[in-house]
Design an enzyme around this catalytic site. Structure first.
Site, PDB file in Angstrom:
ATOM      1  N   LYS A 115       0.805  -1.237   0.000  1.00 25.36           N
ATOM      2  CA  LYS A 115       0.000   0.000   0.000  1.00 25.36           C
ATOM      3  C   LYS A 115       0.834   1.282   0.000  1.00 25.36           C
ATOM      4  CE  LYS A 115      -4.196  -1.818   2.086  1.00 25.36           C
ATOM      5  NZ  LYS A 115      -5.106  -1.863   3.251  1.00 25.36           N
TER       6      LYS A 115
ATOM      7  N   ASP B 125      -9.710   2.987   2.419  1.00 25.92           N
ATOM      8  CA  ASP B 125      -9.658   2.518   3.817  1.00 25.92           C
ATOM      9  C   ASP B 125     -10.078   3.647   4.768  1.00 25.92           C
ATOM     10  OD1 ASP B 125      -8.775  -0.071   3.342  1.00 25.92           O
ATOM     11  OD2 ASP B 125      -6.650   0.431   3.571  1.00 25.92           O
TER      12      ASP B 125
HETATM   13  P1  NDP Z   1       1.283  -3.668   6.960  1.00 25.49           P
HETATM   14  O1  NDP Z   1       2.059  -4.847   6.510  1.00 25.49           O
HETATM   15  O2  NDP Z   1       1.441  -2.372   6.246  1.00 25.49           O
HETATM   16  O3  NDP Z   1       1.594  -3.397   8.536  1.00 25.49           O
HETATM   17  C1  NDP Z   1       1.590  -4.453   9.463  1.00 25.49           C
HETATM   18  C2  NDP Z   1       1.620  -3.884  10.878  1.00 25.49           C
HETATM   19  O4  NDP Z   1       1.558  -4.969  11.819  1.00 25.49           O
HETATM   20  C3  NDP Z   1       2.909  -3.122  11.193  1.00 25.49           C
HETATM   21  O5  NDP Z   1       2.608  -2.098  12.126  1.00 25.49           O
HETATM   22  C4  NDP Z   1       3.779  -4.210  11.837  1.00 25.49           C
HETATM   23  O6  NDP Z   1       4.771  -3.705  12.697  1.00 25.49           O
HETATM   24  C5  NDP Z   1       2.729  -4.930  12.654  1.00 25.49           C
HETATM   25  N1  NDP Z   1       3.120  -6.315  12.992  1.00 25.49           N
HETATM   26  C6  NDP Z   1       3.063  -7.388  12.173  1.00 25.49           C
HETATM   27  N2  NDP Z   1       3.485  -8.489  12.845  1.00 25.49           N
HETATM   28  C7  NDP Z   1       3.804  -8.080  14.095  1.00 25.49           C
HETATM   29  C8  NDP Z   1       4.298  -8.745  15.246  1.00 25.49           C
HETATM   30  N3  NDP Z   1       4.546 -10.058  15.244  1.00 25.49           N
HETATM   31  N4  NDP Z   1       4.513  -8.018  16.364  1.00 25.49           N
HETATM   32  C9  NDP Z   1       4.262  -6.694  16.382  1.00 25.49           C
HETATM   33  N5  NDP Z   1       3.802  -5.990  15.312  1.00 25.49           N
HETATM   34  C10 NDP Z   1       3.582  -6.684  14.185  1.00 25.49           C
HETATM   35  O7  NDP Z   1      -0.232  -4.138   6.967  1.00 25.49           O
HETATM   36  P2  NDP Z   1      -1.571  -3.256   6.945  1.00 25.49           P
HETATM   37  O8  NDP Z   1      -1.356  -2.031   7.744  1.00 25.49           O
HETATM   38  O9  NDP Z   1      -2.061  -3.118   5.574  1.00 25.49           O
HETATM   39  O10 NDP Z   1      -2.580  -4.245   7.734  1.00 25.49           O
HETATM   40  C11 NDP Z   1      -2.482  -4.442   9.149  1.00 25.49           C
HETATM   41  C12 NDP Z   1      -3.692  -5.224   9.628  1.00 25.49           C
HETATM   42  O11 NDP Z   1      -4.891  -4.481   9.400  1.00 25.49           O
HETATM   43  C13 NDP Z   1      -3.874  -6.563   8.916  1.00 25.49           C
HETATM   44  O12 NDP Z   1      -4.351  -7.497   9.840  1.00 25.49           O
HETATM   45  C14 NDP Z   1      -4.938  -6.259   7.883  1.00 25.49           C
HETATM   46  O13 NDP Z   1      -5.652  -7.410   7.555  1.00 25.49           O
HETATM   47  C15 NDP Z   1      -5.799  -5.237   8.635  1.00 25.49           C
HETATM   48  N6  NDP Z   1      -6.504  -4.324   7.723  1.00 25.49           N
HETATM   49  C16 NDP Z   1      -7.872  -4.409   7.675  1.00 25.49           C
HETATM   50  C17 NDP Z   1      -8.588  -3.555   6.872  1.00 25.49           C
HETATM   51  C18 NDP Z   1     -10.068  -3.643   6.860  1.00 25.49           C
HETATM   52  O14 NDP Z   1     -10.679  -3.152   5.908  1.00 25.49           O
HETATM   53  N7  NDP Z   1     -10.690  -4.215   7.859  1.00 25.49           N
HETATM   54  C19 NDP Z   1      -7.925  -2.547   6.033  1.00 25.49           C
HETATM   55  C20 NDP Z   1      -6.483  -2.525   6.175  1.00 25.49           C
HETATM   56  C21 NDP Z   1      -5.817  -3.408   6.986  1.00 25.49           C
HETATM   57  P3  NDP Z   1       6.265  -3.414  12.119  1.00 25.49           P
HETATM   58  O15 NDP Z   1       6.167  -2.146  11.322  1.00 25.49           O
HETATM   59  O16 NDP Z   1       7.089  -3.262  13.350  1.00 25.49           O
HETATM   60  O17 NDP Z   1       6.641  -4.600  11.268  1.00 25.49           O
END
Ligand code: NDP
Length: 294
Positions: A66, A102
């Site tokens: 994204k 979003d």
């Molecule tokens: P990104 O890949 O851009 O970001 C992922 C986020 O999760 C980062 O902040 C990352 O932290 C964190 N993260 C992942 N694994 C871990 C872990 N083991 N421990 C701590 N932090 C972790 O994904 P998105 O922002 O696009 O999506 C995030 C979530 O939101 C997903 O579950 C997605 O399905 C959901 N979502 C739902 C939407 C909806 O319409 N309902 C719309 C958009 C997203 P770090 O930066 O430190 O890696």
């Protein structure tokens, strides 16, 4: 010619978005197919270039692209630019326009959760990825006065805060290190907690311990299922909501951008429910468990 709309992510094995969007096309008799393209970051630019072909109406962009897709589009809407993340592409001739639906989806979800109560002014956001950017953008524009972002990698949280810099100058927007005691201290003062990390998506874990949840919180998890965080929050007496409403409404907004028609939201919602009850757990790329045919 059957028009094509694609979801580009990595991975995109099974998708609730596909079920919702295809049901909407079929319901309105639109000759279009929603396809899943699994493209690792190294192949993203090539995939985006392919969308310039006449048969494509547009695309959805998801984890982990994204933010990466932003420099690959010809134009962004003001909202996408302000957010720094794009989840929907439309076409102007061969040109590609980046949108962020979003933001609208999150706003519907937050309004529904808060209901008739006064919109709070203080939120804690867990996560700093593409989803968190849409959340923070929405909170800034909703008039929140203090928003604290916690992220595993602090620098990504700091980048997010820097990105919003001027638009959030009137308020207190900060990134803080992910320490349980600091999260607890902030949560004791906050009214809204948003989980925008993917913790709880693939397994039944919560980003924070149940003990630090206070009963008067509104808790919204972007993940579209009753996560451990949401169950813990409900037990603590909080009002809770999962990501279903956000997903539905970001999808409805994208559908309207591609087709120019109002989205058949109820049809999309029903397709979402059927796919989810059949075992599809992901709108966004992570492989589903007990995969259902979509
Ligand atoms: P990104 O890949 O851009 O970001 C992922 C986020 O999760 C980062 O902040 C990352 O932290 C964190 N993260 C992942 N694994 C871990 C872990 N083991 N421990 C701590 N932090 C972790 O994904 P998105 O922002 O696009 O999506 C995030 C979530 O939101 C997903 O579950 C997605 O399905 C959901 N979502 C739902 C939407 C909806 O319409 N309902 C719309 C958009 C997203 P770090 O930066 O430190 O890696």
């Amino acid at each position: 010619m059957t028009k094509r709309v694609v979801l580009i992510g990595h991975p995109v094995a099974h998708s609730l978005s596909a079920a919702m969007q295809q049901a909407a096309f079929d319901h309105l008799g639109i000759d279009a197919a929603y396809e899943l393209w699994d493209r690792p970051p190294a192949e993203l630019a090539e995939a985006i270039a392919e969308l310039r072909g006449d048969e494509f109406l547009g695309a959805n962009i998801t984890i982990p692209h994204k933010e990466r897709v932003v420099p690959l589009v010809d134009r962004q809407t003001e909202e996408a630019h302000a957010t720094g993340a794009v989840n929907t592409l439309t076409k102007e001739g061969k040109k590609l326009v980046g949108h962020n639906t979003d933001v609208a989806g999150f706003k519907v979800a937050l309004d529904k959760l808060v209901g008739r109560q006064k919109m709070p002014r203080y939120a804690v956001v867990l996560g700093a990825g593409g989803g968190a950017r849409a959340v923070v953008h929405s909170l800034v524009h909703e008039g929140f006065q203090r928003v604290i972002v916690f992220n595993r990698h602090l620098h990504r949280g700091e980048q997010l805060v820097k990105h919003f810099g001027r638009s959030a100058a009137h308020m207190d927007l900060r990134a803080m290190p992910w320490h349980e005691s600091i999260i607890e201290a902030e949560l004791s003062k906050a009214k809204v907690l948003i989980n925008a990390t993917s913790i709880g998506l693939a397994d039944d874990t919560s980003p924070i311990p149940a003990e630090i949840l206070t009963p008067d919180l509104f808790v919204l998890d972007l993940i579209y299922k009753p996560t451990r965080l949401l169950r813990d929050a409900a037990s603590a007496g909080c009002a809770t909501s999962d990501g279903e409403t956000m997903l539905l409404h970001q999808g409805a907004a994208a559908f309207t951008l591609w087709t120019g028609q109002p989205a058949p939201v109820e049809v999309m919602h029903e397709a979402f429910r059927v796919a989810r009850d059949g075992g599809v757990t992901s709108a966004e790329g992570e492989p589903g468990v007990n995969v259902a045919a979509v």
